[in-house]
Design an enzyme around this catalytic site. Structure first.
Site, PDB file in Angstrom:
ATOM      1  N   LYS A   1     -17.525 -18.619   3.436  1.00  0.00           N
ATOM      2  CA  LYS A   1     -18.946 -18.565   3.770  1.00  0.00           C
ATOM      3  C   LYS A   1     -19.823 -17.889   2.720  1.00  0.00           C
ATOM      4  O   LYS A   1     -19.505 -16.801   2.254  1.00  0.00           O
ATOM      5  CB  LYS A   1     -19.119 -17.813   5.094  1.00  0.00           C
TER       6      LYS A   1
ATOM      7  N   GLY B   1     -12.074  -4.843   2.298  1.00  0.00           N
ATOM      8  CA  GLY B   1     -13.491  -4.544   2.518  1.00  0.00           C
ATOM      9  C   GLY B   1     -14.096  -3.652   1.442  1.00  0.00           C
ATOM     10  O   GLY B   1     -15.232  -3.861   1.014  1.00  0.00           O
TER      11      GLY B   1
ATOM     12  N   GLY C   1      -8.189  -9.486   0.689  1.00  0.00           N
ATOM     13  CA  GLY C   1      -6.963  -9.880   1.394  1.00  0.00           C
ATOM     14  C   GLY C   1      -6.462 -11.273   1.044  1.00  0.00           C
ATOM     15  O   GLY C   1      -5.292 -11.454   0.681  1.00  0.00           O
TER      16      GLY C   1
ATOM     17  N   ARG D   1       0.830  -1.213   0.000  1.00  0.00           N
ATOM     18  CA  ARG D   1       0.000   0.000   0.000  1.00  0.00           C
ATOM     19  C   ARG D   1       0.863   1.262   0.000  1.00  0.00           C
ATOM     20  O   ARG D   1       0.487   2.276  -0.592  1.00  0.00           O
ATOM     21  CB  ARG D   1      -0.934   0.001   1.218  1.00  0.00           C
TER      22      ARG D   1
END
Ligand code: 3PG
Ligand code: MG
Length: 404
Positions: free
Chosen positions: A200, A380, A357, A38
């Protein structure tokens, strides 16, 4: 989704003090930055601001302090790698991001100089999107530049409120992220394949629904595929599986049929009695997974089916590993698909965009990060974008562009 925003070429920067919102929320272990990606991706924006005659005030959050200073969450460890990314340039540090301490350091700044402010989240006003806190930040500069796409899903003061107070533009990284993402889903070359993995279904329901409406092929791997198989009465043994999500899973499959989105589910799987490195494993056809076995990766036939779909595709969006990739040999399916994507991209046959990620970690482990068209720095924010949601950081830049 209108994503019109100003860029560094659209605003006056010479002699200005620029407040640059960065995402320096990087992994740190024992005070040392362990992945500077980053920071490195931010550096060209700082270089450009300097080249245009600005003084640069860099601000970021780091970790999740509770609105008060926490020595362990200081941004200080980021100074050295930031200096390295800027070719050894000196960088000042302000021990607070607002108030007297910040004003003193920022006040001494000349064009071409850079200061890093301490963690924004040491003040409760940041996460509260407080206008007062944004005003205290705005007092430090004349122009606002947001280069933190990976934090654009947070309606925080340095991202939302501040953009209303100053002329505001996107930095180079923000611009690149938005260009890559909109080229992948807003007006992509077709067919488009979405590759979605992870543990999930429940955490990716919105994402799957949105993607089904956008893409031609949806390939699903990872433990979330087990839930979709289970929902169709296919035995998954002791695999990770969200049994209470069966009805939602069936709804997703009918939505896909309705929207003419082809869904690829695993046809074979690598199974083992437990998830452990080097454990004895075998490849079995889906439908024949024994009661005491766990599905831990997609098998070679599934890799071939996904590869064939990619051969036909022009655009790929990827989020989520296809197996338990941290534990070899269950990384093999993810890596095999990543290699295929890299080959097609290098050959100019596929535009490939990946983010999140775990996906980025899997690509890095396979040494393939640079072979995709674009790998997002966001976790996110990339997911929320894949859910079709408006990101507050992007909306704030659009509003500022409107204002002119
Ligand atoms: C990230 O690392 O995903 C961003 O910096 C956002 O961090 P947050 O989840 O703590 O808001
Ligand atoms: Mg996060």
């Amino acid at each position: 989704m209108p994503t019109r925003f100003l860029t560094l070429d659209d605003i006056e920067l010479r002699g200005k003090r620029v407040l640059l919102r960065a995402d320096l929320n990087v992994p740190v272990k024992d005070g040392v930055v362990t992945d500077a990606t980053r920071i490195e991706r931010l550096a060209p924006t700082i270089e450009k601001l300097i080249a245009k005659g600005a003084a640069v005030v860099v601000m970021s959050h780091f970790g999740r302090p509770k609105g008060a200073p926490e020595p362990k969450l200081s941004l200080r460890p980021v100074l050295a790698p930031l200096r390295r990314a800027l070719g050894g340039r000196e960088i000042a540090f302000a021990e607070d991001c607002i108030g007297e301490k910040a004003e003193r350091v920022v006040g001494a700044l000349r064009p071409g100089q850079v200061v890093l402010l301490e963690n924004l989240r040491f003040h409760p006003g940041e996460e509260a999107n407080s206008l007062d806190f944004a005003r205290a930040l705005a007092a430090l500069g004349e122009v606002y530049v947001d280069d933190a796409f990976s934090a654009a899903h947070r309606a925080h003061a340095s991202i939302a409120a501040l953009a209303q107070l100053l002329p505001a533009a996107a930095g180079k990284l923000m611009e690149a992220e938005l260009d890559a993402l909109s080229a992948a889903l807003e007006h992509p070359a077709r067919p488009v394949v979405a590759l979605v993995g992870g543990a999930k279904v429940s955490t990716k329901l919105d994402l799957l629904r949105f993607v089904i409406g956008k893409v031609d092929v949806l390939a699903i791997g990872g433990a979330m595929a087990n839930t979709l198989l289970f929902a169709q009465d296919i035995a998954v043994g002791r695999s990770l599986c969200e049994r209470d999500m069966a009805e939602s899973a069936r709804q997703l499959l009918s939505l896909a049929a309705e929207r003419k989105c082809r869904v690829i589910l695993p046809e074979d799987a690598v199974v083992a009695g437990e998830l452990a490195a080097g454990v004895a494993s075998q490849t079995v056809a889906i439908g024949t997974v024994a009661d005491d076995m766990m599905i831990l990766d997609i098998g070679p036939r599934t890799v071939a089916v996904i590869a064939a779909a990619l051969d036909e595709a022009r655009t790929l969006v990827w989020n989520g590993p296809l197996g338990a990739f941290e534990t070899p040999p269950f990384d093999e399916g993810t890596t095999a698909v990543a290699i295929k994507i890299a080959e097609l991209t290098r050959a100019g046959r596929l535009r490939s965009v990946a983010g999140g990620g775990d996906t980025v970690a899997a690509l890095a482990a396979a040494g393939l990060t640079d072979d995709l068209s674009y790998v997002s720095t966001a976790g996110g924010a990339f997911l929320e974008w894949l859910e079709g949601r408006e990101l507050p950081g992007v909306a704030a830049l659009a509003a500022a562009a409107h204002r002119g």
